[in-house]
Design a protein around this motif. Sequence first.
Motif, short mmCIF file in Angstrom:
data_model
loop_
_atom_site.label_atom_id
_atom_site.label_comp_id
_atom_site.label_asym_id
_atom_site.label_seq_id
_atom_site.Cartn_x
_atom_site.Cartn_y
_atom_site.Cartn_z
N GLU A 114 -4.45 70.92 -21.71
CA GLU A 114 -3.72 71.09 -20.31
C GLU A 114 -2.92 69.92 -19.82
O GLU A 114 -3.33 68.52 -20.30
N SER A 128 -9.43 73.74 -16.35
CA SER A 128 -9.34 74.77 -15.31
C SER A 128 -9.39 76.32 -15.91
O SER A 128 -10.11 77.19 -15.35
N ASN A 129 -8.98 76.58 -17.34
CA ASN A 129 -9.18 77.67 -18.03
C ASN A 129 -8.59 79.02 -16.94
O ASN A 129 -9.41 79.74 -17.07
N PRO A 130 -7.56 78.99 -16.28
CA PRO A 130 -7.09 80.17 -15.48
C PRO A 130 -6.62 81.57 -16.14
O PRO A 130 -6.46 81.34 -17.49
N LYS A 131 -6.92 82.37 -15.34
CA LYS A 131 -6.11 83.74 -16.03
C LYS A 131 -4.71 83.75 -15.35
O LYS A 131 -4.75 83.89 -14.08
N GLY A 132 -3.77 83.69 -16.08
CA GLY A 132 -2.53 83.46 -15.58
C GLY A 132 -1.63 82.24 -16.01
O GLY A 132 -1.95 82.09 -17.32
N ILE A 143 -0.40 78.56 -16.86
CA ILE A 143 -1.08 77.30 -16.80
C ILE A 143 0.02 76.19 -17.30
O ILE A 143 0.73 76.63 -18.31
N HIS A 159 1.71 82.06 -19.98
CA HIS A 159 0.52 83.06 -19.40
C HIS A 159 -0.60 82.98 -20.41
O HIS A 159 -0.19 83.57 -21.39
N THR A 160 -1.78 83.15 -19.73
CA THR A 160 -3.00 82.99 -20.68
C THR A 160 -3.30 84.20 -21.32
O THR A 160 -3.99 84.45 -22.14
N GLU A 180 2.53 78.93 -8.77
CA GLU A 180 2.48 80.14 -8.03
C GLU A 180 3.94 80.72 -7.62
O GLU A 180 3.84 81.84 -7.60
#
Length: 102
Positions: A22, A46-50, A52, A71-72, A91
């Motif tokens: 990250e 953070s490991n977001p879906k979307g 990063i 995009h993950t 965002e």
Amino acid sequence: MLLITCPYCGSRPEIEFRNMGEAHIARPDPATATDADMANFLYLRSNPKGLIAERWRHVHGCARFFNAVRHTVTDKFVMTYKVGEPKPDLEALAAAQTEAAR
């Protein structure tokens, strides 16, 4: 084949690159950091879906580090930029992608 755009060398195949984790994370001061601070820095992400922001290295090219917005879920690289440049608004990028898909 997935192509990644190095901001210094241009588009190259993904096998030339390594993900370094990250990007834009605060690194604790080793002189004052507690064990918990270091553990959080080393292991918690953070490991977001979307989207990063990640740090990458062009190991089989210029060997330089750079940042990328990826995009993950789809593995699509939205943009790449040099280390030291400000983090893009993830965002706003996600909203722009959603709008473009309509």
